[in-house]
Design a protein around this motif. Structure first.
Motif, PDB file in Angstrom:
ATOM      1  N   GLY A 182      47.427  29.609  20.161  1.00 21.44           N
ATOM      2  CA  GLY A 182      48.269  30.629  20.774  1.00 21.44           C
ATOM      3  C   GLY A 182      49.100  30.108  21.919  1.00 21.44           C
ATOM      4  N   GLY A 183      49.083  28.793  22.168  1.00 23.69           N
ATOM      5  CA  GLY A 183      49.887  28.224  23.249  1.00 23.69           C
ATOM      6  C   GLY A 183      51.291  27.904  22.778  1.00 23.69           C
ATOM      7  N   HIS A 184      52.053  27.302  23.639  1.00 16.33           N
ATOM      8  CA  HIS A 184      53.417  26.940  23.295  1.00 16.33           C
ATOM      9  C   HIS A 184      53.836  25.766  24.159  1.00 16.33           C
ATOM     10  CE1 HIS A 184      54.347  29.267  26.953  1.00 16.33           C
ATOM     11  NE2 HIS A 184      53.608  30.222  26.425  1.00 16.33           N
ATOM     12  N   GLY A 185      54.775  24.993  23.668  1.00 15.13           N
ATOM     13  CA  GLY A 185      55.207  23.836  24.448  1.00 15.13           C
ATOM     14  C   GLY A 185      56.312  23.070  23.765  1.00 15.13           C
ATOM     15  N   VAL A 186      56.786  22.052  24.463  1.00  9.84           N
ATOM     16  CA  VAL A 186      57.917  21.246  24.005  1.00  9.84           C
ATOM     17  C   VAL A 186      57.627  19.785  24.297  1.00  9.84           C
ATOM     18  CG1 VAL A 186      60.376  20.752  24.315  1.00  9.84           C
ATOM     19  CG2 VAL A 186      59.553  23.099  24.506  1.00  9.84           C
ATOM     20  N   THR A 218      66.927  33.798  18.690  1.00 10.16           N
ATOM     21  CA  THR A 218      66.172  32.682  18.106  1.00 10.16           C
ATOM     22  C   THR A 218      64.745  32.666  18.641  1.00 10.16           C
ATOM     23  OG1 THR A 218      68.222  31.394  17.952  1.00 10.16           O
ATOM     24  CG2 THR A 218      66.152  30.191  17.761  1.00 10.16           C
ATOM     25  N   SER A 219      64.596  32.889  19.935  1.00 13.58           N
ATOM     26  CA  SER A 219      63.263  32.958  20.536  1.00 13.58           C
ATOM     27  C   SER A 219      62.433  34.058  19.873  1.00 13.58           C
ATOM     28  CB  SER A 219      63.367  33.224  22.037  1.00 13.58           C
ATOM     29  OG  SER A 219      64.049  32.196  22.697  1.00 13.58           O
ATOM     30  N   THR A 220      63.043  35.230  19.707  1.00  8.14           N
ATOM     31  CA  THR A 220      62.331  36.353  19.109  1.00  8.14           C
ATOM     32  C   THR A 220      61.971  36.053  17.667  1.00  8.14           C
ATOM     33  OG1 THR A 220      63.595  37.845  20.528  1.00  8.14           O
ATOM     34  CG2 THR A 220      62.406  38.836  18.701  1.00  8.14           C
ATOM     35  N   LEU A 221      62.891  35.439  16.927  1.00  8.00           N
ATOM     36  CA  LEU A 221      62.627  35.126  15.525  1.00  8.00           C
ATOM     37  C   LEU A 221      61.451  34.162  15.399  1.00  8.00           C
ATOM     38  CD1 LEU A 221      63.730  35.654  12.637  1.00  8.00           C
ATOM     39  CD2 LEU A 221      65.071  33.559  12.888  1.00  8.00           C
ATOM     40  N   VAL A 238      72.653  22.879  19.490  1.00 12.19           N
ATOM     41  CA  VAL A 238      71.962  22.119  20.539  1.00 12.19           C
ATOM     42  C   VAL A 238      71.722  22.993  21.766  1.00 12.19           C
ATOM     43  CG1 VAL A 238      72.233  20.219  22.185  1.00 12.19           C
ATOM     44  CG2 VAL A 238      72.720  19.848  19.778  1.00 12.19           C
ATOM     45  N   ARG A 239      72.747  23.715  22.190  1.00 14.98           N
ATOM     46  CA  ARG A 239      72.600  24.549  23.387  1.00 14.98           C
ATOM     47  C   ARG A 239      71.561  25.635  23.164  1.00 14.98           C
ATOM     48  NH1 ARG A 239      78.618  25.564  25.972  1.00 14.98           N
ATOM     49  NH2 ARG A 239      79.177  23.376  26.250  1.00 14.98           N
ATOM     50  N   THR A 240      71.593  26.230  21.977  1.00 12.80           N
ATOM     51  CA  THR A 240      70.624  27.291  21.693  1.00 12.80           C
ATOM     52  C   THR A 240      69.212  26.743  21.677  1.00 12.80           C
ATOM     53  OG1 THR A 240      72.290  28.463  20.391  1.00 12.80           O
ATOM     54  CG2 THR A 240      69.999  29.101  20.065  1.00 12.80           C
ATOM     55  N   LEU A 241      68.995  25.612  21.026  1.00 12.22           N
ATOM     56  CA  LEU A 241      67.646  25.042  20.948  1.00 12.22           C
ATOM     57  C   LEU A 241      67.173  24.566  22.317  1.00 12.22           C
ATOM     58  CD1 LEU A 241      67.934  23.102  17.564  1.00 12.22           C
ATOM     59  CD2 LEU A 241      66.564  25.145  18.028  1.00 12.22           C
ATOM     60  N   ALA A 242      68.077  24.028  23.134  1.00 12.49           N
ATOM     61  CA  ALA A 242      67.694  23.635  24.494  1.00 12.49           C
ATOM     62  C   ALA A 242      67.315  24.861  25.320  1.00 12.49           C
ATOM     63  CB  ALA A 242      68.831  22.875  25.171  1.00 12.49           C
ATOM     64  N   PHE A 243      68.026  25.964  25.108  1.00  9.29           N
ATOM     65  CA  PHE A 243      67.689  27.221  25.777  1.00  9.29           C
ATOM     66  C   PHE A 243      66.301  27.684  25.358  1.00  9.29           C
ATOM     67  CE2 PHE A 243      67.662  31.888  25.269  1.00  9.29           C
ATOM     68  CZ  PHE A 243      67.790  32.262  26.594  1.00  9.29           C
ATOM     69  N   VAL A 244      66.009  27.651  24.055  1.00  3.82           N
ATOM     70  CA  VAL A 244      64.680  28.036  23.561  1.00  3.82           C
ATOM     71  C   VAL A 244      63.616  27.115  24.150  1.00  3.82           C
ATOM     72  CG1 VAL A 244      63.239  28.181  21.495  1.00  3.82           C
ATOM     73  CG2 VAL A 244      65.564  29.077  21.447  1.00  3.82           C
ATOM     74  N   ALA A 245      63.925  25.822  24.218  1.00  2.00           N
ATOM     75  CA  ALA A 245      62.966  24.860  24.760  1.00  2.00           C
ATOM     76  C   ALA A 245      62.618  25.185  26.202  1.00  2.00           C
ATOM     77  CB  ALA A 245      63.529  23.440  24.662  1.00  2.00           C
ATOM     78  N   ARG A 246      63.601  25.534  26.982  1.00  2.00           N
ATOM     79  CA  ARG A 246      63.334  25.846  28.390  1.00  2.00           C
ATOM     80  C   ARG A 246      62.559  27.147  28.531  1.00  2.00           C
ATOM     81  NH1 ARG A 246      67.368  22.247  28.575  1.00  2.00           N
ATOM     82  NH2 ARG A 246      67.351  20.852  30.376  1.00  2.00           N
ATOM     83  N   ARG A 247      62.765  28.089  27.630  1.00  2.00           N
ATOM     84  CA  ARG A 247      61.967  29.309  27.648  1.00  2.00           C
ATOM     85  C   ARG A 247      60.522  29.006  27.265  1.00  2.00           C
ATOM     86  NH1 ARG A 247      64.203  34.193  27.670  1.00  2.00           N
ATOM     87  NH2 ARG A 247      62.906  35.075  26.014  1.00  2.00           N
ATOM     88  N   LEU A 248      60.350  28.063  26.355  1.00  2.00           N
ATOM     89  CA  LEU A 248      58.986  27.664  25.993  1.00  2.00           C
ATOM     90  C   LEU A 248      58.262  27.046  27.186  1.00  2.00           C
ATOM     91  CD1 LEU A 248      59.564  26.122  22.460  1.00  2.00           C
ATOM     92  CD2 LEU A 248      58.002  27.998  22.964  1.00  2.00           C
TER      93      LEU A 248
END
Length: 954
Positions: free
Chosen positions: A58-62, A149-152, A177-187
Motif C-alpha cells: 500500500g506504499g508508493h514511491g519513485v 493521471t494520478s487519479t487513474l 514528460v511534464r505530466t509524469l514528472a508531476f505525478v512523480a513529485r506527487r508520489l
C-alpha cells in the motif's frame, strides 16, 4: 531470455503470503525472494525490491535511474518488471526518432487503464480523454491532465499494486514528460493514493533536468572484479590479457560495452592481442559502441538494412505497419531473418531492438535518400484518417524540398495538438512546416507562431533561438515588431525582474503605428514587468510606461483591458484620487461572466490587483475566483500559478488558512508543471499569517535574497511586508517598523505598499514614532476617502485610532463595525485586538476582556497562532486566565486535512471534494482516514461535532 521469464513469481503464492513476505522485506530492509541480483548491482536491486515490496503493502514511491547509454538502466527495468510480476505493470519507452506528438508516451503508458476513465471526476476524465484524442473538447489544462493521471493510477491500484516503468524518458514527448514528472513529485510528497510505484530511466543531459530533485540512483561503471567477470563471461575462448586490459580500460565498467566490445575484435585479436601499433584512440565509449553496431549493420544485406532503418523510423513498434511499409519498399519477409540472426532486432508482437543504440545507429548510418524512402513508405502505410499527425510527420521527413501541401498538413496537425493542450507538439509541427514552406512571408509567419508555441510550452531557449533565425529573414514592419514582442515576452517569462521591461516598452513603441491593439497588449506586459520589477526597475519605470500609454491612440473598439490599462496610466501619472473612479469602473467591467477567455487570462489578474488597491473586498473575491476558474478550465498552464497565488491572499484575509494552504500546494505543483520561475507569493503570505517564527524568518530572508538577485523589487517588498506582519503579530514592534518602512517606501508597488502602511502605523505607534505613524495613517485615510469601501474606511479608522487622539474609542468602534461588514475576518479580529489592548491600557478591564476574548477566539479558530498568542497574553493581563490551546486535534491536523475534513462535514462526497480541490478521490480517502485516526472518530457524521470542538467551522 528476458529477466521477466527467469524470475517470474510462482503462481501458487497467495496474496496473504505475498503481503507477509513483503512486510518482512520492508521492515528488515532485505529481500527474501530467491532471485539473483544483476552482477555488480546488488545495492540498486535491493532499492528496487523494496520499492516494489512497499507498493504491494500500500506504499508508493519513485526511483529515477540516471546514467549513460549501456550502463544498465534497461537491465534494471527488466529486473523491476520481474520483481513486480504479480503486480499490474505499465510500460512505455521513448524513441529517439519519435515526433513531438502531445501525450503520446503518456497514452501508451495509461492504455491498460483507460477503461477506468469513467471512475474519474468529470473534469479530470474530460481532460485526459481530450489530451489522448479520445473525445473532442477545449484544450485540456496540463495541470488537470496530471491530476487525472494520478487519479487513474490510483483507481488502477484498487485492483492491485501498479508499477510504472518508463525507459529512455529523455526521448518521450515533453507533454508526457511534464505530466509524469508531476505525478512523480506527487508520489514523493505522499499526495497520491497508495500502491503505486514509478521507475524512470533517463540519460544525462538537458532533458534529464525535468527529473531533478526526485529520489534516484546514479549508475556508474561496475567495479573492476565484476567488470572482469562480465567480460570473461562474454568471451567463450581464450582472452589475451592485453585485449582484456584494453577492453576494461575502454569500457570503464559499462556493462553493455563489456558485452559488446569483444564482438568487434577478431578471433586472432582476442587470442593473441591487438596488432602492433594499435591504439585505443580518442573516441568516446558511446562512439566506440556505435561504431561497433554500425559495423554489424553494414554486414547485413541491403534489404535487411533497409528494413532495420524503417523499423527505426517507426516509433510505435507496430509490426503490421512495418510490414505494410516494407511491401511498398519491395522488401520481402526473408529480409528480417538476417537482422534477427545477428541479434539486432526481434519481431514478435512488437518490434524490439537489442538496445536503443542499435535503433539510433540503424537510422543515422543510412543515407538521406534511404531515410526519405523509409519515411515515404511509412507515410503511405499509415492510415491518414486514424493517425493523421504521424502520417504528416513521415511525409515531412520524406520531403526532398519545400512542399506547401505537406507544410499545410503539418499546420493542421499543430492545430490539433493545440486542441489537445500539446504546445510542444504544436511548436514542433509549426517549426517543421516553416522549413517546408516555399513562400517567404508564410515561412516567417509559421516560424513566429512556432516560437510563440515554444514560449507558451516553456521552451524559452528554443523559442529565442528560432527568433534569432527568423529575424535574419525578410520581415515586414509588423513581423519585425512581433519578433520584438515575442523576445520581450520570453524575457518576462524567464525572469519577472527588470530585464524584460525595456524590451517590452521597445516592442510596444514599434507597434503603435502598425497595430494599436497589439501595442496596447504589449503595454500591459510592460506594466506587468514594471510592477514586478518595482523599485528595482531601471529606466523606463512604471511612471514612464504610464506616460507612454496616455499618448497611444484609442482603438476603434476599446476593450475592457484597454480601459483598465488607461486607468492605471492615470493612477501612475495623476495619482489615486483622480484615478479611483476610472479604476472602479474598469474593475466593474470585469465583474461579468461574458469575458472572452483570452481577455480574461490576460487581464483578470491585473483587475484583481486593482480591486485590492481599491480595497473592494467583494470585487477582489469575485475576480480572483473567476480568474482561477478560467485559468483552470482554459488550459492556460502559464497563467495558472499566478491565478492560484492571487487567490491565496483572498483566503488569507478571510481567515480561511486551510483553503489558502491547499492553494499554496496546488500553486507549487502548477509552477513546477509550467516550468516557470515565480516567487512563491502565496507561501510567503501563508507563512506570515500563520506566525510560526523561526522557520518563517529564515524562509523570508532566503526569498528576499533570491528576489533581489533577479531584480524583482515587488517580491523584495512583499517579504518585508510579511516580516512586518510577522513581527507585529509577535509584538516585536522595532523589527516590524524597520520592515514596514522598507516595504512602504515605494509608491509604484501597488497593494504591497498599502498593506505595509497598515503595519507601519501599528509598529510606529508602539515604538514612539508618532510622526511616522500619523503620516502613514493619513495616506490610508486619503485612500479611504477616494475608495469609499468599508474595508478602506475600517482600516483607516483603525489606523487613526492608534494615534491615541481624543476620538480613539469612536474610531475603534467604527473600525470594528465597518470591518465586520466585510468578509475579511482577519481585519476585524485585528481591530478588536487593538481596541481591547487600548481598553486594557486605559484600565477598563471588563470591556477589554470582551474585545480580547472575541479576537482570541476568532484568531485561534483561524489558525493565526502568533496573533492568537498576543491576544491570550493581553487577556491574561486583564486578570482572565486563558490557557494556551494544547497541540491536540486542531494542530495535529495539517491544513490540508482540516480543509478536507470541513468539506466532508458539510456533506460533500469524496469524489465531490476531489473535484473541488483538483486531487484524486483516493487522496481524499487517505486524508479522511488520517483525520479519523487523529480525532478518534468512527463515522463521518461525527466530523461536525469534532471540528466544532476545536473552534473550526464545519
Amino acid at each position: 531470455m528476458p529477466f521477466r521469464e527467469i524470475w517470474a513469481s510462482p503462481a501458487t503464492e497467495s496474496a496473504a503470503s505475498v503481503r507477509t513476505r513483503c512486510l518482512e522485506e520492508v521492515v528488515s530492509g532485505r529481500t527474501n525472494r530467491p532471485r539473483p541480483y544483476l552482477r555488480g548491482r546488488r545495492d540498486e536491486c535491493e532499492v528496487l525490491d523494496r520499492l516494489v515490496a512497499s507498493a504491494r503493502l500500500g506504499g508508493h514511491g519513485v526511483v529515477v535511474l540516471r546514467g549513460a547509454p549501456g550502463i544498465g538502466k534497461s537491465a534494471l527495468l527488466e529486473y523491476v518488471e520481474a520483481a513486480a510480476a504479480d503486480c499490474r505493470i505499465l510500460h512505455v519507452a521513448g524513441v529517439e526518432s519519435q515526433m513531438e506528438l502531445a501525450f503520446a508516451g503518456l497514452q501508451e503508458l495509461c492504455e491498460p487503464l483507460l477503461h477506468m476513465l469513467d471512475r474519474l471526476p468529470g473534469p479530470q476524465a474530460d481532460a485526459l480523454a481530450t489530451a489522448f484524442g479520445l473525445r473532442e473538447g477545449t484544450p485540456p489544462n496540463q495541470f488537470l491532465v496530471g491530476l487525472a493521471t494520478s487519479t487513474l493510477l490510483s483507481e488502477g491500484a484498487k485492483d492491485g499494486p501498479v508499477v510504472c516503468v518508463v525507459d529512455d524518458a529523455q526521448w518521450l514527448d515533453q507533454a508526457s514528460v511534464r505530466t509524469l514528472a508531476f505525478v512523480a513529485r506527487r508520489l514523493t510528497a505522499q499526495s497520491i493514493a497508495h500502491s503505486v510505484a514509478l521507475v524512470v530511466a533517463v540519460r544525462p543531459g538537458e532533458r534529464a533536468k525535468t527529473w531533478a530533485g526526485l529520489p534516484g540512483l546514479s549508475l556508474h561503471g561496475l567495479a573492476m572484479p565484476d567488470a572482469r567477470e562480465m567480460l570473461e563471461s562474454a568471451v567463450s575462448g581464450h582472452l589475451d590479457e592485453r585485449v582484456r586490459d584494453r577492453i576494461l580500460a575502454e569500457s570503464h565498467g559499462n556493462p553493455l560495452a563489456l558485452l559488446e566490445l569483444p564482438r568487434w575484435f577478431t578471433a586472432a585479436e582476442l587470442s593473441f592481442g591487438p596488432a602492433p601499433g594499435a591504439t585505443v584512440g580518442k573516441r568516446t565509449l558511446t562512439g566506440r559502441m556505435e561504431e561497433g553496431f554500425r559495423h554489424e549493420v553494414e554486414l547485413l544485406p541491403h534489404d535487411s538494412r533497409l528494413l532495420l532503418l524503417t523499423a527505426a523510423a517507426e516509433p510505435l513498434g507496430d509490426v503490421r505497419l512495418l510490414w505494410r511499409a516494407a511491401q511498398r519498399l519491395g522488401i520481402g519477409v526473408d529480409a528480417a531473418r538476417s537482422a534477427e540472426e545477428a541479434g539486432l532486432i526481434e519481431l514478435r508482437q512488437t518490434v524490439r531492438f537489442r538496445h536503443p543504440l542499435v535503433r539510433s545507429v540503424a537510422y543515422r548510418s543510412a543515407t538521406v535518400v534511404e531515410r526519405q524512402a523509409a519515411h515515404r513508405a511509412l507515410a503511405e502505410a499509415t492510415d491518414r484518417q486514424a493517425d493523421p499527425d504521424r502520417q504528416a510527420w513521415h511525409r515531412a521527413s520524406a520531403a526532398t524540398g519545400p512542399d506547401e501541401a505537406v507544410a499545410a498538413q503539418l499546420e493542421h496537425s499543430a492545430d490539433r495538438a493545440l486542441a489537445q493542450g500539446g504546445l510542444a507538439a504544436a511548436a514542433a509541427f509549426l517549426e517543421r512546416a516553416a522549413v517546408l514552406t516555399p513562400n517567404a512571408a508564410d515561412r516567417v509567419q509559421r516560424r513566429l507562431n512556432a516560437a510563440q508555441a515554444m514560449m507558451q510550452a516553456g521552451s524559452l531557449e528554443a523559442a529565442a533561438q528560432l527568433l534569432a533565425v527568423t529575424e535574419h529573414g525578410p520581415l515586414d514592419e509588423l513581423q519585425r515588431a512581433r519578433v520584438d514582442v515575442l523576445r520581450a515576452q520570453i524575457g518576462l517569462a524567464a525572469n519577472q525582474g527588470r530585464e524584460a521591461l525595456p524590451l517590452l516598452v521597445g516592442a510596444a513603441r514599434r507597434l503603435e503605428p502598425l497595430d494599436v491593439e497589439l501595442a496596447l497588449e504589449s503595454y500591459v506586459d510592460a506594466f506587468t514587468a514594471a510592477w514586478f520589477a518595482g523599485h528595482l526597475a531601471t529606466d523606463p519605470g512604471a511612471m514612464a510606461v504610464a506616460l507612454m500609454v496616455r499618448d497611444v491612440p484609442k482603438p476603434s473598439q476599446p476593450r475592457r483591458g484597454d480601459d483598465l490599462l488607461r486607468a492605471l496610466a492615470v493612477l501612475f501619472d495623476e495619482g489615486y484620487q483622480t484615478a479611483a473612479p476610472m479604476l472602479r469602473a474598469a474593475v466593474q467591467a470585469f465583474d461579468s461572466d461574458d469575458i472572452p477567455v483570452q481577455e480574461a487570462v490576460r487581464f483578470l489578474w491585473l483587475a484583481t490587483v486593482v480591486a485590492i488597491d481599491l480595497r473592494d473586498g467583494k470585487a477582489w473575491d469575485q475576480l480572483a475566483r473567476r480568474h482561477l476558474r478560467i485559468a483552470r478550465a482554459s488550459g492556460a498552464v502559464s497563467a495558472l500559478p499566478l491565478a492560484l497565488n492571487s487567490r491565496v491572499f483572498v483566503d488569507l484575509f478571510s481567515g480561511d488558512l486551510p483553503a489558502a494552504a491547499a492553494l499554496v500546494h496546488e500553486a507549487e505543483a502548477a509552477t513546477e508543471l509550467a516550468q516557470i520561475r515565480m516567487t512563491p507569493y502565496g507561501a510567503i503570505g501563508l507563512a506570515a499569517f500563520e506566525g510560526r517564527d523561526d522557520h518563517t524568518t529564515r524562509f523570508l530572508a532566503s526569498e528576499r535574497r533570491d528576489a533581489a538577485a533577479r531584480g524583482e523589487g515587488l517580491s523584495v517588498s512583499l517579504t518585508h511586508w510579511a516580516n512586518a506582519l510577522l513581527s507585529n503579530s509577535h509584538g516585536r514592534y522595532p523589527a516590524a517598523l524597520e520592515s514596514a518602512r522598507a516595504a512602504a517606501a515605494h509608491p509604484e508597488e501597488m497593494v504591497v505598499r498599502s498593506w505595509s502602511l497598515v503595519e507601519l502605523v501599528e509598529a510606529a505607534s508602539r515604538t514612539g514614532h508618532s510622526a511616522a505613524a500619523a503620516d502613514a495613517a493619513e495616506q490610508l485615510a486619503e485612500t479611504a476617502r477616494a475608495s469609499g469601501t468599508d474595508w478602506a474606511a475600517g482600516v483607516a479608522a483603525r489606523s487613526q485610532a492608534q494615534l491615541d487622539g481624543p476620538r480613539a474609542e469612536e474610531l475603534y468602534r467604527e473600525a470594528v463595525d465597518r470591518l465586520e461588514r466585510t468578509n475579511l475576518r482577519v481585519e476585524s479580529a485585528r481591530a478588536r485586538l487593538l481596541y481591547g489592548e487600548w481598553l486594557r491600557r486605559a484600565g477598563r478591564r471588563l470591556e477589554a476582556r470582551e474585545q480580547l476574548r472575541s479576537s482570541y477566539d476568532a484568531m485561534a479558530a483561524m489558525g493565526l497562532e502568533a496573533f492568537a498568542g498576543r491576544a491570550r497574553r493581553e487577556l491574561n493581563a486583564t486578570g482572565e486566565t486563558v490557557r494556551r490551546q494544547t497541540v491536540d486535534t486542531q494542530h495535529e491536523l495539517t491544513a490540508q486535512e482540516l480543509h478536507i475534513a470541513r468539506l466532508a462535514a458539510s456533506g460533500l462526497t469524496n469524489a465531490e471534494i476531489a473535484s473541488e480541490l483538483f486531487i484524486s478521490p483516493r487522496t481524499v480517502e487517505w486524508h479522511i482516514r488520517k483525520v479519523f485516526t487523529k480525532l478518534r472518530l468512527t463515522a463521518r457524521r461525527q466530523l461536525g461535532d469534532a471540528l466544532r470542538g476545536i473552534n473550526a467551522e464545519p
